[in-house]
Design a protein around this motif. Structure first.
Motif, short mmCIF file in Angstrom:
data_model
loop_
_atom_site.label_atom_id
_atom_site.label_comp_id
_atom_site.label_asym_id
_atom_site.label_seq_id
_atom_site.Cartn_x
_atom_site.Cartn_y
_atom_site.Cartn_z
N ALA A 15 0.87 -1.18 0.00
CA ALA A 15 0.00 0.00 0.00
C ALA A 15 0.90 1.23 0.00
N VAL A 16 0.59 2.15 -0.92
CA VAL A 16 1.40 3.37 -1.07
C VAL A 16 0.49 4.59 -0.99
N THR A 17 0.97 5.59 -0.28
CA THR A 17 0.26 6.87 -0.21
C THR A 17 1.24 7.96 -0.63
N ASP A 18 0.83 8.79 -1.64
CA ASP A 18 1.74 9.86 -2.06
C ASP A 18 1.52 11.10 -1.21
N THR A 19 2.26 12.17 -1.50
CA THR A 19 2.20 13.38 -0.68
C THR A 19 0.86 14.10 -0.81
N ASN A 20 0.07 13.80 -1.84
CA ASN A 20 -1.26 14.41 -2.00
C ASN A 20 -2.35 13.57 -1.34
N GLY A 21 -1.97 12.44 -0.71
CA GLY A 21 -2.95 11.60 -0.04
C GLY A 21 -3.57 10.54 -0.94
N ASN A 22 -3.11 10.44 -2.18
CA ASN A 22 -3.61 9.39 -3.06
C ASN A 22 -3.04 8.04 -2.63
N GLN A 23 -3.91 7.05 -2.62
CA GLN A 23 -3.49 5.71 -2.19
C GLN A 23 -3.67 4.69 -3.30
N GLN A 24 -2.79 3.74 -3.32
CA GLN A 24 -2.92 2.60 -4.24
C GLN A 24 -2.39 1.37 -3.52
N THR A 25 -3.11 0.27 -3.70
CA THR A 25 -2.70 -1.01 -3.12
C THR A 25 -2.63 -2.03 -4.24
N VAL A 26 -1.55 -2.80 -4.24
CA VAL A 26 -1.42 -3.91 -5.19
C VAL A 26 -1.10 -5.17 -4.39
N SER A 27 -1.56 -6.30 -4.92
CA SER A 27 -1.30 -7.59 -4.28
C SER A 27 -0.79 -8.58 -5.32
N GLN A 28 0.02 -9.49 -4.86
CA GLN A 28 0.52 -10.54 -5.72
C GLN A 28 0.49 -11.84 -4.93
N ASP A 29 -0.13 -12.87 -5.50
CA ASP A 29 -0.16 -14.19 -4.86
C ASP A 29 1.00 -15.02 -5.41
N ILE A 30 1.71 -15.69 -4.52
CA ILE A 30 2.83 -16.55 -4.90
C ILE A 30 2.47 -17.97 -4.46
N ALA A 31 2.33 -18.85 -5.46
CA ALA A 31 2.02 -20.25 -5.17
C ALA A 31 3.28 -20.98 -4.71
N PRO A 32 3.13 -21.98 -3.85
CA PRO A 32 4.32 -22.71 -3.37
C PRO A 32 4.84 -23.67 -4.44
N GLN A 33 6.09 -24.02 -4.29
CA GLN A 33 6.65 -25.08 -5.11
C GLN A 33 6.23 -26.40 -4.48
N ILE A 34 5.79 -27.33 -5.30
CA ILE A 34 5.31 -28.62 -4.82
C ILE A 34 6.25 -29.72 -5.34
N SER A 35 6.52 -30.68 -4.48
CA SER A 35 7.26 -31.87 -4.92
C SER A 35 6.54 -33.10 -4.37
N GLN A 36 6.86 -34.24 -4.94
CA GLN A 36 6.25 -35.50 -4.52
C GLN A 36 7.14 -36.17 -3.48
N LEU A 37 6.53 -36.58 -2.37
CA LEU A 37 7.21 -37.38 -1.36
C LEU A 37 6.73 -38.81 -1.53
N ALA A 38 7.64 -39.70 -1.82
CA ALA A 38 7.31 -41.12 -1.89
C ALA A 38 7.82 -41.75 -0.60
N LEU A 39 6.97 -42.57 0.02
CA LEU A 39 7.34 -43.26 1.26
C LEU A 39 7.29 -44.76 0.99
N ALA A 40 8.36 -45.43 1.38
CA ALA A 40 8.48 -46.87 1.10
C ALA A 40 9.07 -47.57 2.32
N THR A 41 8.92 -48.88 2.34
CA THR A 41 9.58 -49.71 3.35
C THR A 41 10.20 -50.91 2.67
N VAL A 42 11.24 -51.42 3.28
CA VAL A 42 11.84 -52.68 2.88
C VAL A 42 11.69 -53.60 4.07
N PRO A 43 10.87 -54.65 3.98
CA PRO A 43 10.06 -55.07 2.84
C PRO A 43 8.85 -54.14 2.65
N PRO A 44 8.28 -54.12 1.44
CA PRO A 44 7.13 -53.26 1.18
C PRO A 44 5.89 -53.73 1.95
#
Length: 183
Positions: A15-44
């Motif tokens: 959020a930004v306000t200039d010296t004349n009192g004008n305001q502007q707000t911007v937003s940005q969404d950032i998605a997470p990085q996803i990875s696959q977790l594989a879970l195994a056992t020996v023996p399966p």
């Protein structure tokens, strides 16, 4: 809990306000990085837990990169026809430990062993030995293997020596079968 779901994001707002009192707000969404977790056992087919939730292996799930998760390998475990004791996770961790979800797909494998039960003859009886790492398993005996076999716990306490648990038992007139199993 943000560590167990993947439909999360970070929202940055400015959020930004200039010296004349004008305001502007911007937003940005950032998605997470996803990875696959594989879970195994020996023996399966054995159980593990992720964040306290039991899972049968092998299994795979999506996870948010950089989040902490709790891996656990319950031990001992019974599987059809046998009993198993935890030995090591593929990342070298103890049975229960925290991991950070890596930026690329990863497999975490819990290795289990079926402990051997060794028989030796001793004067007036026999000696049973098994690895000390399998101390969570208990010794049980049966007089026959015909269904339904009844396995009862052996109450004598084994002695530890050189990484083994040893139990001396007297010779009996009847047939006896022994096995290690989960309590």
């Amino acid at each position: 809990n943000a560590t167990t779901v993947t439909n999360v994001f970070y929202r940055f707002s400015l959020a930004v306000t200039d010296t004349n009192g004008n305001q502007q707000t911007v937003s940005q969404d950032i998605a997470p990085q996803i990875s696959q977790l594989a879970l195994a056992t020996v023996p399966p087919g054995l159980q593990v837990a992720l964040d306290g939730q039991p899972l049968t292996t092998p299994t795979s799930l999506a996870a948010v990169v950089g989040m902490g998760r709790l891996l656990a390998a319950p031990s001992p475990q019974a599987a059809p026809g046998s009993n198993y004791a935890f030995v090591v996770w593929s990342d070298g961790g103890p049975p229960t430990h925290d991991i950070i979800v890596p930026p690329s797909n990863a497999t975490f494998t819990a290795s289990f062993l079926q402990p051997s039960l060794d028989l030796g003859l001793a004067p007036g009886g026999l000696t049973l030995s098994w690895p000390q790492w399998a101390s969570a398993l208990t010794l049980h005996a049966a007089t026959n293997l015909a269904p339904p076999a009844y396995w009862s716990p052996v109450t004598n306490a084994p002695a530890a020596s050189s990484g083994l648990l040893n139990l001396s038992l007297p010779t009996t007139n009847g047939t006896r079968f022994y096995r290690l199993q989960s309590p």
